[in-house]
Design a protein around this motif. Structure first.
Motif, PDB file in Angstrom:
ATOM      1  N   LYS A  60      35.827  37.219  42.592  1.00  0.00           N
ATOM      2  CA  LYS A  60      35.864  38.637  42.261  1.00  0.00           C
ATOM      3  C   LYS A  60      36.864  39.402  43.104  1.00  0.00           C
ATOM      4  O   LYS A  60      37.256  40.515  42.744  1.00  0.00           O
ATOM      5  N   SER A  61      37.249  38.830  44.228  1.00  0.00           N
ATOM      6  CA  SER A  61      38.206  39.499  45.104  1.00  0.00           C
ATOM      7  C   SER A  61      38.993  38.449  45.877  1.00  0.00           C
ATOM      8  O   SER A  61      38.621  37.274  45.919  1.00  0.00           O
ATOM      9  N   LYS A  62      40.085  38.926  46.501  1.00  0.00           N
ATOM     10  CA  LYS A  62      40.890  38.030  47.311  1.00  0.00           C
ATOM     11  C   LYS A  62      40.102  37.522  48.505  1.00  0.00           C
ATOM     12  O   LYS A  62      40.238  36.355  48.908  1.00  0.00           O
TER      13      LYS A  62
END
Length: 475
Positions: A60-62
């Motif tokens: 969902k995110s880095k």
């Protein structure tokens, strides 16, 4: 779909494509000669097999992606090859390592990359071993792998023997020891004269001396080992203290070997040492060997070896190649003396009986015969530094052997006794006896392969149960 180093890669990645060659690269070796057309055929060589997986990782995110990559790279990076196998070939595996060409930066930035595995050993192997019992005399084994393989042999002897031979149909052979002629006499080089399995302390007495410290507390047995039930109140001046016991070995020995099995579990504890003394008839120390963790806030075990008492001693310390290699030591302590040459030995013992992290290269030549007294007693000591958390430490078994050296060329020593197990690995050219490296093979021995088709194996003499173990190899 793909599994490596014990994990299912599908749990971490979506695998888009697998590139897996049907066979390793085949390199033809040739020799050219000036002035001659063409070349001489010098055989073939199989190159490294490369396997690649195009993968992507969802997050969902880095930050989440970075955490996942950090976790999975801890499993993917290995210093030694690990099994790699695929669901469409569940019965075979590759020995593989993640290649340095894998673009981890691309995986971090875009969530996708190509995982490249290199197989320096280019073959596929069966996931299940094949075991064959070899009969006395001749046994025919059909091998149906697509490439020759290297077998292992486990030989369990049922009577003493001076030699043993395994030979194939091409007259390639592995020969241990040498046969005795009718005019020769077989001798037992290592004769067991004392054994204590540490089942009771009743035959042992408290000695009057230990090196560098105090005798205190009480030794006990749980039926299978000696351990320190109490280390005693602090004795001044503070030094290593704990219980110690001794007993007679029943004989007086000049050439001998003493084997002690000991335990020193040190990780998570503080200090401790286990020592084995060999005494003469006057209660003087002839030799001593031990293992110890003596450091503050560091888990590290060292070995020690000593000849004589403190006022006239020769002392040597031993360390494994890797400083933590002897941590949680469960293994062998050995002293051997033949003539005026002493050889100490340390080794951890794996659950399967193999000796590992062994150190056997040290020796001391007693040129002035300062430490040549005959041994008549054995003493054990288990100690700690006062007011520190003791280790989990014990003495598990002690054996003493008389060494009988051949006096003439017609005296042939036995290489094995009933119950001994010799294991031969033809891939690594290693031979072990009861788990320990055994250097007794004839220089003419050939560590042969199992070839495709029929292999006829001959066993001589028929004094052992022989099991052959192998994995089929595939191109």
């Amino acid at each position: 779909m793909a599994h490596f180093n014990g994990i299912n890669l599908k749990e971490w990645f979506s695998i888009e494509k697998v590139t897996r060659p049907l066979a390793p690269p085949i390199e033809h070796k040739t020799v050219t000669v000036p002035g001659r057309d063409g070349s001489y055929d010098n055989g073939v060589r199989l190159g490294e097999r490369m396997i690649s997986l195009d993968v992507w990782i969802t997050a969902k995110s880095k930050d989440e992606r970075q955490q996942k990559i950090r976790a999975v790279m801890g499993v993917l990076f290995t210093r030694e090859p690990k099994p790699l196998f695929f669901d469409d070939e569940p019965d075979v595996f590759y020995n593989a390592k993640l290649s340095g060409s894998t673009d981890v930066d691309e995986l971090l930035r875009f969530g996708k990359t190509t995982l490249t595995f290199v197989c320096s050993d280019p073959f596929k192997y069966d996931t299940q071993e094949t075991k064959v019992n070899l009969n006395d005399g001749s046994t025919t084994v059909h091998y149906d792998g697509t490439y020759e393989t290297k077998p292992r042999f486990k030989i369990t002897f049922n009577q003493p023997v001076t030699h043993f031979e395994i030979k194939n149909h091409l007259n390639e052979r592995i020969l241990l020891g040498r046969p005795a002629a009718m005019t020769d006499t077989e001798i037992q080089r290592e004769e067991l004269v004392f054994q204590d399995n540490m089942g009771s302390v009743s035959s042992w007495v408290v000695p009057d001396y230990v090196d560098n410290g105090h005798i205190a507390g009480e030794m006990a047995s749980d039926g299978s080992k000696f351990y320190a039930e109490r280390y005693g109140h602090v004795v001044q001046p503070e030094a290593w203290q704990g219980p110690s016991l001794k007993r007679s070995i029943g004989v007086s020995l000049q050439d001998f070997r003493m084997d002690a099995l000991v335990t020193l579990n040190n990780v998570g504890f503080e200090t401790g040492m286990v020592e084995i003394y060999l005494l003469d008839a006057n209660n003087q120390t002839v030799a001593k060997i031990g293992v110890e963790d003596i450091w503050k806030q560091v888990a590290r075990v060292q070995g020690k070896f000593q000849l004589g008492r403190l006022n006239n001693r020769h002392q040597m310390y031993a360390h494994p190649v890797y400083s933590a290699g002897w941590n949680n030591y469960r293994g062998m302590l050995r002293i051997e003396r033949v003539g005026n040459v002493y050889r100490p030995y340390w080794a951890k013992i794996e659950p399967d009986g193999r000796h590992v992290w062994q150190l056997s290269t040290m020796r001391y030549v007693d040129h002035n015969n300062q430490y040549d007294s005959r041994i008549t007693q054995v003493q054990v000591g288990i100690r700690v530094w006062p007011l520190h958390k003791p280790l989990d430490q014990s003495v598990d078994q002690i054996k003493v052997f008389r060494i009988n050296q051949p006096q003439t060329t017609t005296q042939i020593p036995y290489i094995a006794q009933a119950g001994d197990v010799i294991e031969i690995d033809t891939a690594t050219h290693s031979i072990r006896k009861n788990g320990e490296v055994f250097l007794i093979n004839d220089l003419s021995s050939e560590f042969f392969s199992l070839l495709r088709g029929e292999n006829v194996l001959n066993i001589t003499p028929g004094v052992a149960q022989v099991e052959m173990i192998y994995e089929r190899r595939w191109l």
